[in-house]
Design a protein around this motif. Sequence first.
Motif, PDB file in Angstrom:
ATOM      1  N   ILE A 268       2.761  18.811   2.773  1.00 45.85           N
ATOM      2  CA  ILE A 268       1.467  18.451   2.184  1.00 45.85           C
ATOM      3  C   ILE A 268       0.380  18.350   3.256  1.00 45.85           C
ATOM      4  CG2 ILE A 268       1.735  15.942   2.365  1.00 45.85           C
ATOM      5  CD1 ILE A 268       0.447  15.785  -0.442  1.00 45.85           C
ATOM      6  N   LEU A 269       0.824  18.207   4.507  1.00 46.03           N
ATOM      7  CA  LEU A 269      -0.114  18.135   5.624  1.00 46.03           C
ATOM      8  C   LEU A 269      -0.928  19.423   5.747  1.00 46.03           C
ATOM      9  CD1 LEU A 269      -0.897  16.290   8.082  1.00 46.03           C
ATOM     10  CD2 LEU A 269       0.591  17.750   9.433  1.00 46.03           C
ATOM     11  N   VAL A 270      -0.352  20.552   5.318  1.00 44.48           N
ATOM     12  CA  VAL A 270      -1.055  21.834   5.416  1.00 44.48           C
ATOM     13  C   VAL A 270      -2.353  21.782   4.627  1.00 44.48           C
ATOM     14  CG1 VAL A 270      -0.947  24.300   4.890  1.00 44.48           C
ATOM     15  CG2 VAL A 270       1.070  23.135   5.817  1.00 44.48           C
ATOM     16  N   SER A 271      -2.262  21.427   3.350  1.00 47.83           N
ATOM     17  CA  SER A 271      -3.470  21.355   2.517  1.00 47.83           C
ATOM     18  C   SER A 271      -4.427  20.277   3.017  1.00 47.83           C
ATOM     19  CB  SER A 271      -3.098  21.101   1.056  1.00 47.83           C
ATOM     20  OG  SER A 271      -2.347  19.906   0.942  1.00 47.83           O
ATOM     21  N   GLN A 272      -3.868  19.180   3.503  1.00 50.63           N
ATOM     22  CA  GLN A 272      -4.708  18.093   4.006  1.00 50.63           C
ATOM     23  C   GLN A 272      -5.520  18.527   5.217  1.00 50.63           C
ATOM     24  OE1 GLN A 272      -2.633  14.858   5.912  1.00 50.63           O
ATOM     25  NE2 GLN A 272      -4.162  13.350   5.288  1.00 50.63           N
ATOM     26  N   ARG A 273      -4.868  19.212   6.157  1.00 47.81           N
ATOM     27  CA  ARG A 273      -5.555  19.652   7.370  1.00 47.81           C
ATOM     28  C   ARG A 273      -6.572  20.757   7.074  1.00 47.81           C
ATOM     29  NH1 ARG A 273      -6.005  16.403  11.349  1.00 47.81           N
ATOM     30  NH2 ARG A 273      -6.903  18.213  12.359  1.00 47.81           N
ATOM     31  N   ILE A 274      -6.260  21.615   6.091  1.00 49.47           N
ATOM     32  CA  ILE A 274      -7.216  22.660   5.706  1.00 49.47           C
ATOM     33  C   ILE A 274      -8.506  22.011   5.203  1.00 49.47           C
ATOM     34  CG2 ILE A 274      -7.697  24.467   3.998  1.00 49.47           C
ATOM     35  CD1 ILE A 274      -4.771  25.327   4.270  1.00 49.47           C
ATOM     36  N   PHE A 275      -8.345  21.002   4.342  1.00 51.96           N
ATOM     37  CA  PHE A 275      -9.526  20.304   3.823  1.00 51.96           C
ATOM     38  C   PHE A 275     -10.260  19.574   4.947  1.00 51.96           C
ATOM     39  CE2 PHE A 275     -11.545  16.440   2.199  1.00 51.96           C
ATOM     40  CZ  PHE A 275     -12.431  16.986   1.281  1.00 51.96           C
ATOM     41  N   THR A 276      -9.518  18.902   5.808  1.00 45.09           N
ATOM     42  CA  THR A 276     -10.132  18.160   6.908  1.00 45.09           C
ATOM     43  C   THR A 276     -10.914  19.091   7.827  1.00 45.09           C
ATOM     44  OG1 THR A 276      -8.312  16.557   6.861  1.00 45.09           O
ATOM     45  CG2 THR A 276      -9.684  16.584   8.834  1.00 45.09           C
ATOM     46  N   GLY A 277     -10.387  20.297   8.049  1.00 51.01           N
ATOM     47  CA  GLY A 277     -11.065  21.262   8.910  1.00 51.01           C
ATOM     48  C   GLY A 277     -12.423  21.681   8.384  1.00 51.01           C
ATOM     49  N   MET A 278     -12.566  21.695   7.052  1.00 48.14           N
ATOM     50  CA  MET A 278     -13.841  22.090   6.442  1.00 48.14           C
ATOM     51  C   MET A 278     -14.749  20.900   6.169  1.00 48.14           C
ATOM     52  SD  MET A 278     -12.654  25.027   3.723  1.00 48.14           S
ATOM     53  CE  MET A 278     -11.457  23.996   2.856  1.00 48.14           C
ATOM     54  N   ASP A 279     -14.203  19.697   6.221  1.00 48.93           N
ATOM     55  CA  ASP A 279     -14.930  18.493   5.829  1.00 48.93           C
ATOM     56  C   ASP A 279     -15.763  17.958   6.991  1.00 48.93           C
ATOM     57  OD1 ASP A 279     -15.801  16.314   4.390  1.00 48.93           O
ATOM     58  OD2 ASP A 279     -14.022  15.102   4.803  1.00 48.93           O
ATOM     59  N   SER A 280     -16.859  18.651   7.268  1.00 50.88           N
ATOM     60  CA  SER A 280     -17.750  18.242   8.355  1.00 50.88           C
ATOM     61  C   SER A 280     -19.193  18.470   7.931  1.00 50.88           C
ATOM     62  CB  SER A 280     -17.459  19.040   9.628  1.00 50.88           C
ATOM     63  OG  SER A 280     -18.462  18.821  10.600  1.00 50.88           O
TER      64      SER A 280
ATOM     65  N   ILE B  68      -5.509  24.162  10.532  1.00 47.87           N
ATOM     66  CA  ILE B  68      -4.088  23.770  10.511  1.00 47.87           C
ATOM     67  C   ILE B  68      -3.322  24.512  11.602  1.00 47.87           C
ATOM     68  CG2 ILE B  68      -3.599  25.433   8.663  1.00 47.87           C
ATOM     69  CD1 ILE B  68      -1.708  22.149   9.384  1.00 47.87           C
ATOM     70  N   PHE B  69      -3.709  25.781  11.842  1.00 50.43           N
ATOM     71  CA  PHE B  69      -3.081  26.557  12.917  1.00 50.43           C
ATOM     72  C   PHE B  69      -3.328  25.870  14.256  1.00 50.43           C
ATOM     73  CE2 PHE B  69      -2.280  29.867  15.915  1.00 50.43           C
ATOM     74  CZ  PHE B  69      -1.438  30.786  15.299  1.00 50.43           C
ATOM     75  N   SER B  70      -4.583  25.482  14.476  1.00 46.29           N
ATOM     76  CA  SER B  70      -4.951  24.817  15.726  1.00 46.29           C
ATOM     77  C   SER B  70      -4.243  23.475  15.859  1.00 46.29           C
ATOM     78  CB  SER B  70      -6.473  24.625  15.759  1.00 46.29           C
ATOM     79  OG  SER B  70      -6.869  23.968  16.923  1.00 46.29           O
ATOM     80  N   TRP B  71      -4.082  22.746  14.734  1.00 47.37           N
ATOM     81  CA  TRP B  71      -3.417  21.450  14.765  1.00 47.37           C
ATOM     82  C   TRP B  71      -1.951  21.591  15.176  1.00 47.37           C
ATOM     83  CZ3 TRP B  71       0.784  19.317  12.253  1.00 47.37           C
ATOM     84  CH2 TRP B  71       0.940  17.936  12.398  1.00 47.37           C
ATOM     85  N   VAL B  72      -1.282  22.610  14.662  1.00 39.80           N
ATOM     86  CA  VAL B  72       0.122  22.840  15.026  1.00 39.80           C
ATOM     87  C   VAL B  72       0.239  23.170  16.511  1.00 39.80           C
ATOM     88  CG1 VAL B  72       2.147  24.316  14.661  1.00 39.80           C
ATOM     89  CG2 VAL B  72       0.813  23.543  12.701  1.00 39.80           C
ATOM     90  N   LEU B  73      -0.693  23.995  17.010  1.00 36.44           N
ATOM     91  CA  LEU B  73      -0.695  24.315  18.445  1.00 36.44           C
ATOM     92  C   LEU B  73      -0.859  23.050  19.283  1.00 36.44           C
ATOM     93  CD1 LEU B  73      -2.933  27.536  18.623  1.00 36.44           C
ATOM     94  CD2 LEU B  73      -0.449  27.405  18.835  1.00 36.44           C
ATOM     95  N   ALA B  74      -1.784  22.175  18.847  1.00 38.44           N
ATOM     96  CA  ALA B  74      -2.029  20.936  19.589  1.00 38.44           C
ATOM     97  C   ALA B  74      -0.813  20.008  19.533  1.00 38.44           C
ATOM     98  CB  ALA B  74      -3.262  20.233  19.036  1.00 38.44           C
ATOM     99  N   SER B  75      -0.180  19.911  18.353  1.00 37.55           N
ATOM    100  CA  SER B  75       0.973  19.020  18.213  1.00 37.55           C
ATOM    101  C   SER B  75       2.165  19.486  19.043  1.00 37.55           C
ATOM    102  CB  SER B  75       1.386  18.918  16.738  1.00 37.55           C
ATOM    103  OG  SER B  75       1.864  20.158  16.251  1.00 37.55           O
ATOM    104  N   GLU B  76       2.229  20.797  19.296  1.00 42.11           N
ATOM    105  CA  GLU B  76       3.303  21.348  20.133  1.00 42.11           C
ATOM    106  C   GLU B  76       2.904  21.423  21.607  1.00 42.11           C
ATOM    107  OE1 GLU B  76       6.431  22.080  19.128  1.00 42.11           O
ATOM    108  OE2 GLU B  76       5.792  21.210  17.222  1.00 42.11           O
ATOM    109  N   GLU B  77       1.739  20.838  21.920  1.00 41.15           N
ATOM    110  CA  GLU B  77       1.222  20.748  23.292  1.00 41.15           C
ATOM    111  C   GLU B  77       1.040  22.124  23.944  1.00 41.15           C
ATOM    112  OE1 GLU B  77       3.752  18.076  25.449  1.00 41.15           O
ATOM    113  OE2 GLU B  77       2.951  16.312  24.442  1.00 41.15           O
TER     114      GLU B  77
END
Length: 430
Positions: free
Chosen positions: A41-53, A287-296
């Motif tokens: 569910i984090l996928v949809s959440q991060r997609i929305f967060t990425g646009m919510d600015s 979400i792509f960028s978030w996964v990259l960041a979480s994997e350092e």
Amino acid sequence: MVVAALIISFAFFLVIGVPIAFILGLTPLVALIIQRETPLILVSQRIFTGMDSPVLMAVPFFILAGNIMSAGGMTERLLRFCNLLVGSFRGGLAYINVVISMIFAGITGAAVADTSAVGSILIPAMKKDGYDGDFASAVTATSSTIGPIIPPSIPFIIYGVLGEVSIASLFLAGFIPGILLGVFQMGVVWYYARKRGYSGSKRISSREALKVVIDAALVLLMPIIILGGILTGIFTPTESSCIAVFYALFIGLFVYRDIHLRDLPGILIKTGATSSLVMLVIGTASIFSWVLASEEVPQMVTGTILSLTENKIVILLLMNMILLIIGTFMELTASLIILAPVLLPLMIKIGVDPLHFGVILVLNLVIGLTTPPVGVCLFVAASIGQTSLEKLSRAIIPFLMASIAVLIICTYWEGIIMFIPKYFGYIPSP
């Protein structure tokens, strides 16, 4: 394991032809399924967060302002004004193509809109006047890349959000690189105009010239209002995009009367289609960028490169080479959102200011808009000019070399980018 899944799935989806907006969403989804630790569910959440600015609201409004400009006769008025400035020179129509892109850049900040709006008028006119179709298309495609550099700039807005850099300072930093792009491209036009014997237009009388200036004055006032309001602090970049829309509507509906109320639904639908694609890319890239960041991955990239060399000149050269290659097959917005968080820590580590890096990053990626296989401006110009992509790819090489020369100057001469922001007090003097 997760990083390997990201690379393999990204390459697979790219090869089979999945649109980049969906690749950026599917790739992290596959990686998270393999990981089995993060709730999907984090996928949809991060997609929305990425646009919510709130700042990103400026993107659709600047696109709308450009579409209103294109729908009316405002582009033609700018063309007549540019013809007054440079049309009488040998190769005048090609010079006009570059100059109007520099002016149009101060209104929309979008390269594809520039290619379509200017190219649909100038490419047929240039061919009719004896210009080679591939040359006319090459000038149009390359000059349109000035749009995302001279403010206002949609890529600068996105980078400002990602890198937490002042958007006003990014806008100011883009002035000199954008002007340099125009000057260097006009240098290429100068060479080929003499080599191929392209002619200029006839000079007009002072009375006619005054009429052209007055007719275009309100259009030319638009970028001054947008940027002047931002720099004086009267309104924010997001508010300036709304003002640009209302100003374009006002002069289009009530002053010039080039557009009518019945035209608005079509303009809004076109804007919605373009904006939704941009925002979808922003969301899925998030979400792509978030996964990259979480994997350092940013730390891995920084550590790997610094283990090879700590020479700032060499690292900047390697970065430019990598970005130019990536720009040839990835969409600008997606590349920006993915690469900025990965490369910014490395740039800070070697002493590159985030503002300086933002301009270099966007410069690299806009050059990719005119390089095959997915150079969007290249395809649009080829379609309008009715020329093959192969011919256009050859014709555009001198213009690409001019753009890369500007990129090298801006990469290694930090002062040329930082000068105007420092002058206006956005960067403290040492």
